[in-house]
Design a protein around this motif. Sequence first.
Motif, PDB file in Angstrom:
ATOM      1  N   ILE B 155      14.650 -10.789   2.985  1.00  0.00           N
ATOM      2  CA  ILE B 155      14.187  -9.438   3.317  1.00  0.00           C
ATOM      3  C   ILE B 155      13.403  -8.837   2.159  1.00  0.00           C
ATOM      4  O   ILE B 155      12.338  -8.253   2.337  1.00  0.00           O
ATOM      5  CB  ILE B 155      15.386  -8.517   3.655  1.00  0.00           C
ATOM      6  CG1 ILE B 155      16.039  -8.967   4.960  1.00  0.00           C
ATOM      7  CG2 ILE B 155      14.944  -7.052   3.754  1.00  0.00           C
ATOM      8  CD1 ILE B 155      17.318  -8.226   5.289  1.00  0.00           C
ATOM      9  N   ALA B 156      13.941  -8.964   0.943  1.00  0.00           N
ATOM     10  CA  ALA B 156      13.448  -8.149  -0.168  1.00  0.00           C
ATOM     11  C   ALA B 156      12.561  -8.929  -1.137  1.00  0.00           C
ATOM     12  O   ALA B 156      12.214  -8.402  -2.197  1.00  0.00           O
ATOM     13  CB  ALA B 156      14.629  -7.532  -0.905  1.00  0.00           C
ATOM     14  N   ARG B 158       9.365  -9.679  -1.391  1.00  0.00           N
ATOM     15  CA  ARG B 158       8.110  -9.054  -1.843  1.00  0.00           C
ATOM     16  C   ARG B 158       8.358  -7.862  -2.763  1.00  0.00           C
ATOM     17  O   ARG B 158       7.795  -7.829  -3.866  1.00  0.00           O
ATOM     18  CB  ARG B 158       7.246  -8.682  -0.640  1.00  0.00           C
ATOM     19  CG  ARG B 158       6.533  -9.908  -0.083  1.00  0.00           C
ATOM     20  CD  ARG B 158       5.752  -9.609   1.162  1.00  0.00           C
ATOM     21  NE  ARG B 158       5.154 -10.837   1.692  1.00  0.00           N
ATOM     22  CZ  ARG B 158       4.812 -11.017   2.958  1.00  0.00           C
ATOM     23  NH1 ARG B 158       5.013 -10.034   3.830  1.00  0.00           N
ATOM     24  NH2 ARG B 158       4.281 -12.146   3.356  1.00  0.00           N
ATOM     25  N   PRO B 159       9.169  -6.865  -2.351  1.00  0.00           N
ATOM     26  CA  PRO B 159       9.423  -5.768  -3.304  1.00  0.00           C
ATOM     27  C   PRO B 159      10.075  -6.235  -4.602  1.00  0.00           C
ATOM     28  O   PRO B 159       9.744  -5.716  -5.677  1.00  0.00           O
ATOM     29  CB  PRO B 159      10.347  -4.817  -2.526  1.00  0.00           C
ATOM     30  CG  PRO B 159      10.680  -5.484  -1.263  1.00  0.00           C
ATOM     31  CD  PRO B 159       9.696  -6.557  -1.021  1.00  0.00           C
ATOM     32  N   LEU B 162       7.274  -7.576  -6.772  1.00  0.00           N
ATOM     33  CA  LEU B 162       6.445  -6.471  -7.263  1.00  0.00           C
ATOM     34  C   LEU B 162       7.162  -5.734  -8.392  1.00  0.00           C
ATOM     35  O   LEU B 162       6.565  -5.401  -9.413  1.00  0.00           O
ATOM     36  CB  LEU B 162       6.142  -5.487  -6.126  1.00  0.00           C
ATOM     37  CG  LEU B 162       5.200  -5.977  -5.025  1.00  0.00           C
ATOM     38  CD1 LEU B 162       5.174  -4.973  -3.873  1.00  0.00           C
ATOM     39  CD2 LEU B 162       3.794  -6.199  -5.558  1.00  0.00           C
ATOM     40  N   ARG B 171       6.087   0.846  -5.869  1.00  0.00           N
ATOM     41  CA  ARG B 171       5.998   2.175  -5.266  1.00  0.00           C
ATOM     42  C   ARG B 171       4.639   2.368  -4.589  1.00  0.00           C
ATOM     43  O   ARG B 171       4.562   2.795  -3.446  1.00  0.00           O
ATOM     44  CB  ARG B 171       6.217   3.224  -6.361  1.00  0.00           C
ATOM     45  CG  ARG B 171       5.959   4.659  -5.994  1.00  0.00           C
ATOM     46  CD  ARG B 171       7.088   5.239  -5.164  1.00  0.00           C
ATOM     47  NE  ARG B 171       6.745   6.583  -4.678  1.00  0.00           N
ATOM     48  CZ  ARG B 171       5.948   6.808  -3.640  1.00  0.00           C
ATOM     49  NH1 ARG B 171       5.388   5.801  -2.994  1.00  0.00           N
ATOM     50  NH2 ARG B 171       5.694   8.042  -3.252  1.00  0.00           N
ATOM     51  N   PHE B 175       6.796   0.422  -1.117  1.00  0.00           N
ATOM     52  CA  PHE B 175       8.216   0.061  -1.067  1.00  0.00           C
ATOM     53  C   PHE B 175       9.046   1.074  -1.865  1.00  0.00           C
ATOM     54  O   PHE B 175       8.622   1.515  -2.931  1.00  0.00           O
ATOM     55  CB  PHE B 175       8.434  -1.346  -1.632  1.00  0.00           C
ATOM     56  CG  PHE B 175       7.696  -2.415  -0.874  1.00  0.00           C
ATOM     57  CD1 PHE B 175       8.171  -2.886   0.343  1.00  0.00           C
ATOM     58  CD2 PHE B 175       6.503  -2.935  -1.378  1.00  0.00           C
ATOM     59  CE1 PHE B 175       7.483  -3.860   1.048  1.00  0.00           C
ATOM     60  CE2 PHE B 175       5.811  -3.918  -0.669  1.00  0.00           C
ATOM     61  CZ  PHE B 175       6.296  -4.378   0.542  1.00  0.00           C
ATOM     62  N   PHE B 180      15.354  -0.602  -3.192  1.00  0.00           N
ATOM     63  CA  PHE B 180      15.367  -2.029  -3.503  1.00  0.00           C
ATOM     64  C   PHE B 180      16.044  -2.316  -4.841  1.00  0.00           C
ATOM     65  O   PHE B 180      16.596  -3.399  -5.041  1.00  0.00           O
ATOM     66  CB  PHE B 180      13.946  -2.612  -3.434  1.00  0.00           C
ATOM     67  CG  PHE B 180      13.479  -2.779  -2.016  1.00  0.00           C
ATOM     68  CD1 PHE B 180      13.985  -3.797  -1.225  1.00  0.00           C
ATOM     69  CD2 PHE B 180      12.593  -1.885  -1.447  1.00  0.00           C
ATOM     70  CE1 PHE B 180      13.601  -3.938   0.096  1.00  0.00           C
ATOM     71  CE2 PHE B 180      12.194  -2.013  -0.127  1.00  0.00           C
ATOM     72  CZ  PHE B 180      12.703  -3.047   0.648  1.00  0.00           C
TER      73      PHE B 180
END
Lengths: 256, 289
Positions: B155-156, B158-159, B162, B171, B175, B180
């Motif tokens: 799920i997380a 990508r954030p 980043l 941000r 996201f 996160f």
Amino acid sequence: MTMKFPISTNTITNTMHTSICTIKSESLTVGHGHHTIIDDLHLQLMSGDLLTLIGTNGSGKSTLLKTLAGLLPALAGSVSVLGSAPGSSPKRVAYLPQHPVSSHTLPLRARDVVAMGRYAHLGLFRRETATDRAAVGDAITRTGTSNFADQPLRELSGGQQQRTHLAQVLSRQAEVLLLDEPTAGLDLAGKHAVAEIIASERARGVTIVLATHDLQDAESATVVMLLAQRIVAFGPPSQALSDDNVRTCFGFTQPH
Amino acid sequence: MLAGNPFIDPFTSNEFMRHALVASVLVALVCAVAGTYVVLRGLSFVGDALAHGVVPGIATALLFGVSGVVGAVVSAAVMMTGVSVITRKSRLSSDTAIGLFFVGMLALGVIITSRSRTFVGDITRILFGELLGVTTSDLGWLLVALVIVAIVAIIAHRPFVLMSIDDGLARTSGFSVPFFHSLMLVLVAITVIASFQSVGTLLVLGMLIAPAAAGALVARRVSTMMLIAALYGTAASYLGLLASYHYDIAAGGSIVFVAVMLFGVTAIISAVLAHRHDDEVPHQHEHHH
């Protein structure tokens, strides 16, 4: 001190796009906590406009850019980017922070860092499409990142990393670009490349706010703001870049 | 086969060794996923704080005869709330405040355990784990933890990536950084809770950080880093258990020691290779003004 800067930038040289207002502020106050840098700013930028922020380090350029990016709250007044609050249109606004170079050893190739610019469009789950790959490829070509695209970020020089981060910002294909010293650490060829990118983005209707301490970057701007912990001058380049203003801003006169 | 194979026999002829191997490999996999993000985001210290902060919860649970996992979950929740409040509100550097918070929790754990008649046994169990006493139901819980950690990572991803470059980048990509960041703390908490039984709260950080850090040195992509971390963690589990069996030394300690040694060797080799590479191909630097 309350000053009004009622600037209307209807003098767009580019007529290919219907000009729409992209960034608008009324009585905007910008700063950190209790420290006000810009007071009572009335700003209106149209698509294709370039606002160049000029000033030394600590003059307030980054603070204004962060406010427009939605990373700092406005201290007073109102500001909208593409018709809504700053930071609420991540797909349509891209921000290049100052010194975005990471200090630790990230296992990312330059190409991967550029592709991260598409995450705003992709969200958590959507798979990359041909459009995304084309945007990444295009950004890599335009920034001259191709030669080292497959090298890990940590093996790149400062200038190469700066090009990579600029490519990331371009790959988003946004309508507003907020660029904090994009030419920092670049050689002359890199600076020319950035100038070309800014010109071509404006030609396709992108609004750009550019922070720099290079006066040459200001001459093609729609509006220039000279900052020194306050607004020294704000207006078209021909007016704002007077020797007096530049001396107040930098403490000396730069040849230009 | 007459003489026996010292590399396989300990596991084929002892059920407790098989359980220990499966448990520590599951822990290695959980740690590879969570550790990758922890190392990328530079959260090692917060991981350490969480690992020690769960001690009083486990100690209380054991004192009342409840499962240590329940106590760990409760105290992890307390620690995570504390850490995120401290990070946001503290006027001291967050390192100082978090450090004091975790050592306070650890002291509380020691106080609670000292009320127990089997003080030394209990505190040793909490700090260093009890890998050779792992049951089938423990293995089941580890599998559940692995599934949860994998789902969070999917799920997380990508954030998380980043945020490993810059919170502002996450941000401005749309996201929520507070959300996160909390999710990453939850990931670390699950890892700590899942791992304390096998390697103990004192050593779990080694499994969380060492294989992922080795991966970061070698890999060019995040997915490769995670894969390398999983391989290193698995190798450390096997080699550590083998050493523990043949030389009659603590299992959890042996595994973590091997993991840290593997990281050390990798760091030295990659430094030597990077140095050579520098000699052959001088870097081209652009001019700074």
